[in-house]
Design a protein around this motif. Structure first.
Motif, PDB file in Angstrom:
ATOM      1  N   GLU A 110       0.810  -1.214   0.000  1.00 20.91           N
ATOM      2  CA  GLU A 110       0.000   0.000   0.000  1.00 20.91           C
ATOM      3  C   GLU A 110       0.849   1.273   0.000  1.00 20.91           C
ATOM      4  OE1 GLU A 110      -2.770  -0.095   3.162  1.00 20.91           O
ATOM      5  OE2 GLU A 110      -3.876  -1.853   2.409  1.00 20.91           O
ATOM      6  N   ASP A 111       2.034   1.192   0.603  1.00 20.04           N
ATOM      7  CA  ASP A 111       2.867   2.390   0.717  1.00 20.04           C
ATOM      8  C   ASP A 111       3.836   2.551  -0.453  1.00 20.04           C
ATOM      9  OD1 ASP A 111       4.394   0.198   1.358  1.00 20.04           O
ATOM     10  OD2 ASP A 111       5.487   1.193   2.995  1.00 20.04           O
ATOM     11  N   ARG A 112       3.643   1.736  -1.544  1.00 23.92           N
ATOM     12  CA  ARG A 112       4.552   1.819  -2.688  1.00 23.92           C
ATOM     13  C   ARG A 112       3.768   1.928  -3.997  1.00 23.92           C
ATOM     14  NH1 ARG A 112       9.532  -2.185  -2.376  1.00 23.92           N
ATOM     15  NH2 ARG A 112      10.278  -0.610  -3.833  1.00 23.92           N
ATOM     16  N   ASP A 113       2.787   2.804  -3.987  1.00 31.80           N
ATOM     17  CA  ASP A 113       1.952   3.036  -5.170  1.00 31.80           C
ATOM     18  C   ASP A 113       2.770   3.736  -6.261  1.00 31.80           C
ATOM     19  OD1 ASP A 113      -0.258   3.137  -6.776  1.00 31.80           O
ATOM     20  OD2 ASP A 113      -1.205   4.818  -5.739  1.00 31.80           O
ATOM     21  N   GLY A 114       2.292   3.679  -7.517  1.00 31.68           N
ATOM     22  CA  GLY A 114       2.903   4.450  -8.587  1.00 31.68           C
ATOM     23  C   GLY A 114       3.633   3.654  -9.635  1.00 31.68           C
ATOM     24  N   SER A 115       3.530   2.335  -9.622  1.00 32.72           N
ATOM     25  CA  SER A 115       4.214   1.515 -10.627  1.00 32.72           C
ATOM     26  C   SER A 115       3.549   1.590 -11.997  1.00 32.72           C
ATOM     27  CB  SER A 115       4.250   0.051 -10.174  1.00 32.72           C
ATOM     28  OG  SER A 115       2.936  -0.496 -10.166  1.00 32.72           O
ATOM     29  N   LEU A 116       2.294   2.031 -12.048  1.00 33.62           N
ATOM     30  CA  LEU A 116       1.470   2.089 -13.262  1.00 33.62           C
ATOM     31  C   LEU A 116       1.094   0.697 -13.775  1.00 33.62           C
ATOM     32  CD1 LEU A 116       3.188   5.005 -15.241  1.00 33.62           C
ATOM     33  CD2 LEU A 116       1.263   5.113 -13.652  1.00 33.62           C
ATOM     34  N   LEU A 117       1.344  -0.340 -12.976  1.00 33.58           N
ATOM     35  CA  LEU A 117       0.851  -1.676 -13.312  1.00 33.58           C
ATOM     36  C   LEU A 117      -0.610  -1.828 -12.904  1.00 33.58           C
ATOM     37  CD1 LEU A 117       3.862  -3.863 -12.096  1.00 33.58           C
ATOM     38  CD2 LEU A 117       3.354  -3.129 -14.436  1.00 33.58           C
ATOM     39  N   LEU A 118      -1.028  -1.027 -11.943  1.00 33.98           N
ATOM     40  CA  LEU A 118      -2.375  -1.072 -11.396  1.00 33.98           C
ATOM     41  C   LEU A 118      -2.950   0.340 -11.355  1.00 33.98           C
ATOM     42  CD1 LEU A 118      -1.351  -3.372  -8.432  1.00 33.98           C
ATOM     43  CD2 LEU A 118      -2.741  -4.111 -10.382  1.00 33.98           C
ATOM     44  N   LYS A 119      -4.198   0.455 -10.979  1.00 39.78           N
ATOM     45  CA  LYS A 119      -4.783   1.777 -10.787  1.00 39.78           C
ATOM     46  C   LYS A 119      -4.180   2.431  -9.553  1.00 39.78           C
ATOM     47  CE  LYS A 119      -9.180   2.291 -11.050  1.00 39.78           C
ATOM     48  NZ  LYS A 119     -10.625   2.109 -10.828  1.00 39.78           N
ATOM     49  N   ALA A 120      -4.574   3.663  -9.317  1.00 40.30           N
ATOM     50  CA  ALA A 120      -4.136   4.351  -8.114  1.00 40.30           C
ATOM     51  C   ALA A 120      -4.550   3.555  -6.879  1.00 40.30           C
ATOM     52  CB  ALA A 120      -4.733   5.753  -8.070  1.00 40.30           C
ATOM     53  N   ASP A 121      -3.750   3.643  -5.830  1.00 34.92           N
ATOM     54  CA  ASP A 121      -3.985   2.923  -4.579  1.00 34.92           C
ATOM     55  C   ASP A 121      -3.849   1.414  -4.752  1.00 34.92           C
ATOM     56  OD1 ASP A 121      -4.496   5.350  -3.228  1.00 34.92           O
ATOM     57  OD2 ASP A 121      -6.592   5.301  -3.879  1.00 34.92           O
ATOM     58  N   GLN A 122      -3.068   1.009  -5.746  1.00 37.28           N
ATOM     59  CA  GLN A 122      -2.741  -0.410  -5.964  1.00 37.28           C
ATOM     60  C   GLN A 122      -3.979  -1.260  -6.225  1.00 37.28           C
ATOM     61  OE1 GLN A 122       0.318  -0.486  -6.567  1.00 37.28           O
ATOM     62  NE2 GLN A 122       1.602  -0.914  -4.793  1.00 37.28           N
ATOM     63  N   GLU A 123      -4.977  -0.711  -6.896  1.00 36.58           N
ATOM     64  CA  GLU A 123      -6.201  -1.446  -7.196  1.00 36.58           C
ATOM     65  C   GLU A 123      -6.111  -2.101  -8.580  1.00 36.58           C
ATOM     66  OE1 GLU A 123      -9.653   0.933  -6.853  1.00 36.58           O
ATOM     67  OE2 GLU A 123      -9.385   1.361  -4.713  1.00 36.58           O
ATOM     68  N   GLY A 124      -6.678  -3.302  -8.685  1.00 37.23           N
ATOM     69  CA  GLY A 124      -6.767  -3.960  -9.971  1.00 37.23           C
ATOM     70  C   GLY A 124      -7.860  -3.349 -10.831  1.00 37.23           C
ATOM     71  N   TYR A 125      -7.880  -3.724 -12.095  1.00 37.58           N
ATOM     72  CA  TYR A 125      -8.891  -3.183 -13.002  1.00 37.58           C
ATOM     73  C   TYR A 125      -9.148  -4.150 -14.147  1.00 37.58           C
ATOM     74  CZ  TYR A 125      -4.903  -1.958 -16.003  1.00 37.58           C
ATOM     75  OH  TYR A 125      -3.772  -2.010 -16.780  1.00 37.58           O
ATOM     76  N   SER A 126     -10.316  -4.007 -14.757  1.00 34.17           N
ATOM     77  CA  SER A 126     -10.698  -4.729 -15.966  1.00 34.17           C
ATOM     78  C   SER A 126     -11.464  -3.766 -16.855  1.00 34.17           C
ATOM     79  CB  SER A 126     -11.569  -5.946 -15.645  1.00 34.17           C
ATOM     80  OG  SER A 126     -10.879  -6.874 -14.837  1.00 34.17           O
ATOM     81  N   VAL A 127     -11.288  -3.898 -18.173  1.00 33.04           N
ATOM     82  CA  VAL A 127     -11.916  -2.946 -19.082  1.00 33.04           C
ATOM     83  C   VAL A 127     -12.046  -3.572 -20.471  1.00 33.04           C
ATOM     84  CG1 VAL A 127      -9.665  -1.916 -19.617  1.00 33.04           C
ATOM     85  CG2 VAL A 127     -11.749  -0.607 -20.062  1.00 33.04           C
TER      86      VAL A 127
END
Length: 438
Positions: A110-127
């Motif tokens: 949670e404290d290492r957000d910003g990789s751009l592999l996931l959404k903000a706040d380390q959340e997954g996504y589908s689209v």
């Protein structure tokens, strides 16, 4: 004598009986069933339709110097990819396709957000990133709605879990040695997003206007040794940006060739200049040379950025990867008045019998930057292994689509406390098959 006459007398009857038996047997046998005709709909939407399964695993771990005082180091491990379906041409003029993308966290502090592999706040996504209909006339294809765009400055930027995709209308095709592209784009899904936003908002979250993009591109190859391309996009009240390059390849010996490349790009604010502020004008030029000998490639390049307006505003690469020669794993070396030298080498180990294995090392060095900017150097190392050599193996051919990649980047800035170490491990596995193979 009389016996032979009797035998000869009955011979016609024996022949008739044999022929009758064959005829009776042929009539008794069931005729082979005629194959049922396949409808054009079944052929295009099932039998010859293409199904794509692409699995991607991506680990990114970046460390900034602990004395830099920067935001927490970005890191995550994500698993996902995409599922795609595309029909064959229906009546040789109509095609449909859809692609769904996903990225889900496996390890995401949670404290290492910003990789751009996931959404903000380390959340997954589908689209649903692609959903299109295409019309073809001879070799000209008109595509509607959600689609991949692959132009120099407007492109998939597929260097995380899922690519950029766009909403709009595009027309592309070939006319002799000329390939053209024309697009009218209204929205964009960024590489780590689960929704499409207006083209203006894609450039900056602070812009609430609804704008659109006019995009055009040409590629020209009059002979095999020469290739040239140019592109231009315009977003009213934001930006106009153009890009051009040319490549010339010349054999030096049977096993050695020289490749020379040059590029030039220019952009400026237009209309209300909502993105850049007033009087923004910038340009970047570059040259690059490669010597290719069997599996070895030696590279040297140079890029130089200019600012006609003196605004000190950095180059705006908002709709895809920046296409400059000095675009590295972490930094792009395209800041105001930045002059950068590129040196590198790659080797394809197929020359030594290790098919699919390649090592690449690149380094970019700042020679000059604009006022108030730190000079920086970056050193990149990439190892790729594609298991294509297993394609003909009866037992292991299913592994042939596997692509393993490991990358490391060291960014060395003028201020030692701002140093960065970037580690990445990427696994790709893709299967494509048609409906007849299900």
């Amino acid at each position: 004598m009389s016996m032979r006459l009797r035998r000869g007398k009955h011979l016609p009857f024996l022949c008739a009986a044999v022929l009758a038996a064959f005829a009776t047997g042929a009539e008794a046998a069931d005729p082979a069933p005629a194959p049922e005709p396949v409808s054009e709909f079944q052929r295009a939407f099932l039998d010859e339709a293409t199904f794509t399964f692409h699995l991607r695993s991506y680990l990114l771990d970046r460390y900034d110097d602990p004395d830099s005082g920067s935001t927490p180091d970005p890191a995550a491990w994500a698993l996902g990819g995409w599922l795609g379906y595309e029909t064959a041409w229906l009546g040789d003029f109509l095609k449909f396709g859809v692609v769904g993308y996903t990225s889900q966290p496996v390890w995401a502090p949670e404290d290492r957000d910003g990789s751009l592999l996931l959404k903000a706040d380390q959340e997954g996504y589908s689209v649903l990133g692609q959903a299109y209909a295409a019309l073809k006339f001879e070799e000209q294809v008109l595509t509607f709605y959600r689609q991949i765009v692959n132009q120099p400055e407007v492109n998939p930027q597929d260097n995380r879990m899922t690519p950029n995709t766009f909403e709009g209308v595009s027309l592309k095709g070939d006319i002799g040695p000329l390939t053209y592209y024309a697009g009218f784009l209204t929205a964009m899904k960024k590489r780590n997003a689960d929704e499409f936003v207006n083209i203006a908002e894609a450039a900056s979250d602070s812009i609430n206007e609804n704008e659109y993009m006019y995009l055009g591109g040409l590629e020209f190859s009059p002979i095999e040794a020469v290739k040239a391309r140019t592109s231009l996009y315009v977003v009213p009240d934001l930006l106009a940006s153009s890009y051009s390059d040319a490549v010339w390849t010349h054999p030096l010996t049977e096993s050695t060739k020289l490749r020379l490349s040059g590029q030039f790009m220019f952009q400026y604010g237009i209309g209300d200049e909502l993105l850049t502020g007033p009087d923004y004008e910038a340009w970047i030029g570059g040259i690059k040379g490669d010597i290719i000998h069997n599996g070895l490639t030696l590279t040297a390049g140079f890029t130089f950025a200019g600012d006609f307006s003196g605004s000190q505003t950095a180059w705006q690469a908002k709709y895809g990867s920046w296409p400059g020669y000095t675009s590295m794993i972490v930094e792009d070396f395209n800041r105001t008045e930045e002059q950068a030298l590129l040196l590198g080498a790659s080797f394809d180990f197929a020359e030594l019998g290790a098919e699919g294995f390649m090592l690449t090392a690149l380094a970019a060095f700042d020679l000059h930057v604009g006022d108030d900017l730190q000079e920086q150097n970056e050193y990149d190392f990439t190892a790729d292994y594609r298991l294509t050599s297993l394609e003909d193996s009866a037992e292991w051919s299913w592994l042939s689509p596997l692509w393993l990649r490991a990358r490391y980047a060291l960014v060395d800035k003028e201020d030692p406390s701002a140093q960065r170490d970037d580690f990445r491990v990427i696994v790709n596995y893709e299967l494509q098959f048609t409906g007849s193979g299900l």
